[in-house]
Motif scaffolding. Structure first.
Motif, PDB file in Angstrom:
ATOM      1  N   LYS A 197       0.731  -1.174  -0.028  1.00 30.24           N
ATOM      2  CA  LYS A 197      -0.254  -0.072   0.018  1.00 30.24           C
ATOM      3  C   LYS A 197       0.823   1.189  -0.044  1.00 30.24           C
ATOM      4  N   TRP A 198       2.044   1.224   0.629  1.00 29.67           N
ATOM      5  CA  TRP A 198       2.922   2.369   0.815  1.00 29.67           C
ATOM      6  C   TRP A 198       3.445   2.631  -0.552  1.00 29.67           C
ATOM      7  N   LEU A 199       3.888   1.375  -1.423  1.00 29.96           N
ATOM      8  CA  LEU A 199       4.206   1.462  -2.830  1.00 29.96           C
ATOM      9  C   LEU A 199       3.409   2.248  -3.858  1.00 29.96           C
ATOM     10  N   ILE A 200       2.182   1.533  -3.546  1.00 28.85           N
ATOM     11  CA  ILE A 200       0.835   1.983  -4.441  1.00 28.85           C
ATOM     12  C   ILE A 200       0.703   3.521  -4.312  1.00 28.85           C
ATOM     13  N   ARG A 201       0.710   3.990  -3.026  1.00 26.86           N
ATOM     14  CA  ARG A 201       0.346   5.158  -2.820  1.00 26.86           C
ATOM     15  C   ARG A 201       1.451   6.109  -3.306  1.00 26.86           C
ATOM     16  N   ASP A 202       2.865   5.474  -3.155  1.00 22.55           N
ATOM     17  CA  ASP A 202       4.034   6.556  -3.586  1.00 22.55           C
ATOM     18  C   ASP A 202       3.885   6.623  -4.953  1.00 22.55           C
ATOM     19  N   GLN A 203       3.570   5.500  -5.938  1.00 20.18           N
ATOM     20  CA  GLN A 203       3.180   5.637  -7.322  1.00 20.18           C
ATOM     21  C   GLN A 203       1.975   6.356  -7.924  1.00 20.18           C
ATOM     22  N   MET A 204       0.988   6.378  -7.079  1.00 23.15           N
ATOM     23  CA  MET A 204      -0.212   6.974  -7.245  1.00 23.15           C
ATOM     24  C   MET A 204      -0.191   8.422  -7.276  1.00 23.15           C
ATOM     25  N   ILE A 205       0.791   9.036  -6.330  1.00 20.01           N
ATOM     26  CA  ILE A 205       1.028  10.500  -6.278  1.00 20.01           C
ATOM     27  C   ILE A 205       1.772  10.766  -7.340  1.00 20.01           C
ATOM     28  N   ASN A 206       2.534  10.151  -8.108  1.00 16.06           N
ATOM     29  CA  ASN A 206       3.412  10.410  -9.044  1.00 16.06           C
ATOM     30  C   ASN A 206       3.136  10.024 -10.485  1.00 16.06           C
ATOM     31  N   GLY A 207       2.133   9.155 -10.650  1.00 14.93           N
ATOM     32  CA  GLY A 207       1.710   8.455 -11.619  1.00 14.93           C
ATOM     33  C   GLY A 207       0.618   7.459 -11.272  1.00 14.93           C
ATOM     34  N   MET A 208       0.467   6.449 -12.393  1.00 14.83           N
ATOM     35  CA  MET A 208      -0.376   5.350 -11.914  1.00 14.83           C
ATOM     36  C   MET A 208       0.539   3.762 -11.603  1.00 14.83           C
ATOM     37  N   PRO A 209      -0.068   3.402 -10.477  1.00 11.36           N
ATOM     38  CA  PRO A 209       0.566   2.150  -9.947  1.00 11.36           C
ATOM     39  C   PRO A 209       0.451   1.132 -10.788  1.00 11.36           C
ATOM     40  N   ARG A 210       1.574   0.408 -10.790  1.00 11.95           N
ATOM     41  CA  ARG A 210       1.463  -0.912 -11.875  1.00 11.95           C
ATOM     42  C   ARG A 210       2.298  -2.005 -10.946  1.00 11.95           C
ATOM     43  N   ARG A 211       1.541  -3.202 -11.204  1.00 11.20           N
ATOM     44  CA  ARG A 211       1.876  -4.295 -10.265  1.00 11.20           C
ATOM     45  C   ARG A 211       3.211  -4.884 -10.363  1.00 11.20           C
ATOM     46  N   LYS A 212       3.652  -4.669 -11.611  1.00  3.70           N
ATOM     47  CA  LYS A 212       5.170  -5.035 -11.920  1.00  3.70           C
ATOM     48  C   LYS A 212       6.186  -4.065 -11.223  1.00  3.70           C
TER      49      LYS A 212
END
Length: 344
Positions: A247-262
């Motif tokens: 969830k931390w990594l998803i949030r980090d990516q979501m703030i800067n773009g779209m989160p991706r599983r890979k």
């Protein structure tokens, strides 16, 4: 203080930095910590995980007590390098400023936990861009935390190189100065050109600055120190479950773009297939974690910023505001407008 592992947290080192810095400024740090709901004896232990919400509440209490528009910067100026323990030891046992930045960057979670830190980008000319990131969205708290971080990084660089006039080549800040006094103080501290109101906060170090030798270089102890840092980091990470990390990594990516599983799998040093298997073993699903993180971030944007619903929708990757509003109501039980109305 809760005994379970918080979703977003800072370490006891980060709390100690704020606590002792505030004390040196003559502020009622102990009372502010109590009002923030923090157990003082536990929270000042280096490996303690303090929920980021309590960290933010502590800063709020100190801001109320001080009425200081430069509090974040002043706390950073008051913090002694010794408070960082193994991080300081690693830095002074490297051979150059560049190596000091690179190796301490690997272990920055020992201070900021999973709530913030620095990203590093290097270019072909040998220059380095350092970009602060944090989960805190409230603009006032974010501004003070950013100034603290910048002051601490600069102070550490000046200490290890023995050059009190060490300065970045350029600084960009994603906020406007609160006053002319703040603008002058930041420029006087950084000793470099400062651009306010930029899209992203970052500062640039040129190759010549990065090549500066470390004043106390002693490579004989570096391997042992790094082994200690690795043990401390592993201990900290083991306290955080897989869901919290994702969830931390998803949030980090979501703030800067779209989160991706890979991308998340890569950051966790595993394949996407292994990530799916680990999630299944713990009864978790990628989409559920994505929805939970998106809901929390949407709530933060609604309550802590003045972004419009359309702007929030776009930031969170929805095709249009109506899709965002429908999904938000499904997950939260209330509309974005109803959440905002609670604050008025």
């Amino acid at each position: 203080m809760t005994t379970s592992s918080p979703e977003f947290y800072v370490s006891g080192i980060a709390i100690a930095q704020m606590f002792y810095g505030a004390q040196r400024l003559g502020l009622p740090a102990q009372q502010a910590m109590v009002r923030a709901g923090i157990d003082i004896q536990k929270a000042l232990q280096p490996t303690c995980q303090v929920p980021n919400e309590q960290h933010e509440n502590f800063l709020r209490e100190l801001l109320l007590a001080s009425n200081d528009e430069l509090l974040g910067l002043h706390i950073g100026e008051q913090t002694m390098p010794a408070i960082y323990g193994i991080i300081t030891s690693l830095a002074i046992n490297t051979s150059s400023l560049q190596q000091a930045i690179q190796i301490t960057h690997q272990y920055q979670a020992l201070i900021g936990g999973n709530s913030g830190g620095l990203r590093i980008e290097e270019d072909a000319n040998g220059s380095m861009l350092l970009k602060p990131f944090m989960v805190t969205e409230h603009p006032i708290l974010r501004r003070h935390l950013t100034l603290t971080l910048l002051t601490l990084v600069l102070g550490m660089g000046r200490m290890v190189t023995g050059k009190p006039q060490l300065a970045p080549q350029q600084l960009w800040l994603d906020f406007e100065p609160a006053s002319d006094n703040e603008k002058k103080h930041i420029e006087a501290l950084l000793l470099c050109p400062v651009k306010f109101g930029q899209q992203q906060t970052m500062f640039k170090l040129d190759a010549e600055t990065l090549a500066l030798p470390v004043n106390l270089f002693g490579d004989s102890g570096l391997a042992e120190l790094e082994a200690t840092a690795k043990r401390q980091l592993l201990e900290q990470q083991q306290q955080q479950g897989l869901a919290g990390k994702i969830k931390w990594l998803i949030r980090d990516q979501m703030i800067n773009g779209m989160p991706r599983r890979k991308t998340v799998a890569d950051r966790l040093n595993m394949s996407a297939r292994t990530l799916d298997r680990r999630l299944a073993d713990e009864g978790l699903a990628w989409q559920d974690l994505l929805d939970e993180t998106r809901l929390q971030l949407a709530h933060d944007y609604l309550t802590l910023t003045e972004l419009t619903v359309a702007e929030i929708s776009q930031r969170l990757g929805f095709s249009d505001p109506r899709s965002f509003q429908r999904r938000f109501r499904q997950l939260c039980g209330r509309s974005p407008a109803e959440i905002r109305q609670q604050l008025t």
